[in-house]
Design a protein around this motif. Structure first.
Motif, PDB file in Angstrom:
ATOM      1  N   PRO A  31       0.625  -1.308   0.003  1.00 57.12           N
ATOM      2  CA  PRO A  31      -0.221   0.011   0.004  1.00 57.12           C
ATOM      3  C   PRO A  31       0.664   1.217   0.001  1.00 57.12           C
ATOM      4  CG  PRO A  31      -0.076  -1.023   2.147  1.00 57.12           C
ATOM      5  CD  PRO A  31       0.521  -1.936   1.327  1.00 57.12           C
ATOM      6  N   TRP A  32       2.146   1.304   0.458  1.00 56.68           N
ATOM      7  CA  TRP A  32       3.135   2.325   0.192  1.00 56.68           C
ATOM      8  C   TRP A  32       3.226   2.880  -1.077  1.00 56.68           C
ATOM      9  CZ3 TRP A  32       7.169   1.801  -2.979  1.00 56.68           C
ATOM     10  CH2 TRP A  32       7.565   0.393  -3.057  1.00 56.68           C
ATOM     11  N   LYS A  33       3.126   2.100  -2.086  1.00 56.77           N
ATOM     12  CA  LYS A  33       3.008   2.588  -3.446  1.00 56.77           C
ATOM     13  C   LYS A  33       1.955   3.717  -3.815  1.00 56.77           C
ATOM     14  CE  LYS A  33       5.353  -1.440  -5.177  1.00 56.77           C
ATOM     15  NZ  LYS A  33       5.361  -2.429  -6.025  1.00 56.77           N
ATOM     16  N   ILE A  34       0.854   3.863  -3.148  1.00 52.35           N
ATOM     17  CA  ILE A  34       0.067   4.768  -3.273  1.00 52.35           C
ATOM     18  C   ILE A  34       0.395   6.221  -3.049  1.00 52.35           C
ATOM     19  CG2 ILE A  34      -2.401   5.677  -2.739  1.00 52.35           C
ATOM     20  CD1 ILE A  34      -3.027   2.624  -2.019  1.00 52.35           C
ATOM     21  N   HIS A  35       1.408   6.315  -2.133  1.00 57.31           N
ATOM     22  CA  HIS A  35       1.755   7.734  -1.425  1.00 57.31           C
ATOM     23  C   HIS A  35       3.365   8.021  -1.923  1.00 57.31           C
ATOM     24  CE1 HIS A  35      -1.852   8.330   0.606  1.00 57.31           C
ATOM     25  NE2 HIS A  35      -1.717   6.835   0.956  1.00 57.31           N
ATOM     26  N   THR A  36       4.234   6.799  -1.989  1.00 56.16           N
ATOM     27  CA  THR A  36       5.493   7.226  -2.150  1.00 56.16           C
ATOM     28  C   THR A  36       6.218   6.174  -2.952  1.00 56.16           C
ATOM     29  OG1 THR A  36       5.956   5.665  -0.150  1.00 56.16           O
ATOM     30  CG2 THR A  36       5.719   8.038   0.304  1.00 56.16           C
ATOM     31  N   ASP A  37       7.476   6.504  -3.430  1.00 60.86           N
ATOM     32  CA  ASP A  37       8.234   5.457  -4.497  1.00 60.86           C
ATOM     33  C   ASP A  37       8.775   4.456  -3.694  1.00 60.86           C
ATOM     34  OD1 ASP A  37       9.915   7.203  -3.417  1.00 60.86           O
ATOM     35  OD2 ASP A  37      11.287   7.635  -4.882  1.00 60.86           O
ATOM     36  N   THR A  38       9.014   4.556  -2.302  1.00 62.24           N
ATOM     37  CA  THR A  38       9.884   3.500  -1.647  1.00 62.24           C
ATOM     38  C   THR A  38       9.169   3.153  -0.236  1.00 62.24           C
ATOM     39  OG1 THR A  38      11.482   5.045  -0.603  1.00 62.24           O
ATOM     40  CG2 THR A  38      12.096   4.177  -2.537  1.00 62.24           C
ATOM     41  N   SER A  39       9.535   1.890   0.040  1.00 61.46           N
ATOM     42  CA  SER A  39       8.799   1.608   1.461  1.00 61.46           C
ATOM     43  C   SER A  39       9.347   2.457   2.497  1.00 61.46           C
ATOM     44  CB  SER A  39       8.623   0.150   1.823  1.00 61.46           C
ATOM     45  OG  SER A  39      10.484  -0.361   1.922  1.00 61.46           O
ATOM     46  N   GLU A  40      10.584   3.002   2.492  1.00 66.44           N
ATOM     47  CA  GLU A  40      11.390   3.624   3.505  1.00 66.44           C
ATOM     48  C   GLU A  40      10.673   5.053   3.469  1.00 66.44           C
ATOM     49  OE1 GLU A  40      13.914   4.139   6.808  1.00 66.44           O
ATOM     50  OE2 GLU A  40      13.381   2.561   5.492  1.00 66.44           O
ATOM     51  N   HIS A  41      10.472   5.569   2.382  1.00 67.25           N
ATOM     52  CA  HIS A  41       9.700   7.036   2.343  1.00 67.25           C
ATOM     53  C   HIS A  41       8.485   6.967   2.858  1.00 67.25           C
ATOM     54  CE1 HIS A  41      12.478   8.977  -1.010  1.00 67.25           C
ATOM     55  NE2 HIS A  41      13.211   8.688   0.225  1.00 67.25           N
ATOM     56  N   PHE A  42       7.621   5.761   2.667  1.00 70.61           N
ATOM     57  CA  PHE A  42       6.426   5.544   3.266  1.00 70.61           C
ATOM     58  C   PHE A  42       6.534   5.611   4.835  1.00 70.61           C
ATOM     59  CE2 PHE A  42       2.524   3.222   4.548  1.00 70.61           C
ATOM     60  CZ  PHE A  42       1.769   3.947   4.157  1.00 70.61           C
ATOM     61  N   LYS A  43       7.598   5.056   5.431  1.00 69.47           N
ATOM     62  CA  LYS A  43       7.622   5.163   6.894  1.00 69.47           C
ATOM     63  C   LYS A  43       7.966   6.547   7.172  1.00 69.47           C
ATOM     64  CE  LYS A  43       9.724   0.518   6.900  1.00 69.47           C
ATOM     65  NZ  LYS A  43      11.198  -0.098   6.985  1.00 69.47           N
ATOM     66  N   ILE A  44       8.586   7.449   6.514  1.00 70.24           N
ATOM     67  CA  ILE A  44       8.785   8.862   6.819  1.00 70.24           C
ATOM     68  C   ILE A  44       7.243   9.485   6.794  1.00 70.24           C
ATOM     69  CG2 ILE A  44       9.627  10.811   6.137  1.00 70.24           C
ATOM     70  CD1 ILE A  44      12.320   9.004   5.039  1.00 70.24           C
TER      71      ILE A  44
END
Length: 127
Positions: A31-44
């Motif tokens: 689901p992180w792909k909806i908001h960010t380009d990487t999973s690490e950026h999704f955590k941020i």
């Protein structure tokens, strides 16, 4: 093979990436792909979002950032950099004695004009 065109932009760094919106299974697994380009950026993204809506205090957000990779923060969007800087900034504890001393010195300077008169007295006389 059809070239995939960037149709989404990372909420953290602004980088464009391809998001297959018809791949429901892929989106449910990542689901992180909806908001960010990487999973690490999704955590941020999650920490900043939690802080912004009041889910996390500044200290809680700061603690969560300790576990994340912020080495590429210079590549983030300016508004994201600003929020991260705000969260990570060390605030000086309020020193009441220091504040009183500064106020007293400022008041002394205001009271004396370069003409030797009392500005407060002159002000009261005009009222």
């Amino acid at each position: 093979m059809t070239k995939k065109i960037n149709n989404a932009f990372c909420s953290i760094c602004g980088k464009g990436y391809y998001l297959c919106q018809s791949c429901k299974e892929q989106l449910s697994l990542s689901p992180w792909k909806i908001h960010t380009d990487t999973s690490e950026h999704f955590k941020i993204f999650q920490v900043i979002r939690g802080y912004s809506i009041g889910l996390y205090t500044k200290e809680e957000a700061k603690d969560k950032f300790k576990n994340l990779d912020l080495t590429d923060v210079k590549d983030f969007l300016p508004k994201i950099q600003s929020v991260i800087e705000t969260i990570l900034a060390d605030e000086k504890p309020f020193n009441e004695t220091e504040n009183i001393q500064d106020t007293t010195n400022a008041e002394k300077k205001i009271k004396k004009s370069k003409h030797g008169g009392d500005l407060h007295k002159k002000f009261r006389e005009t009222i």
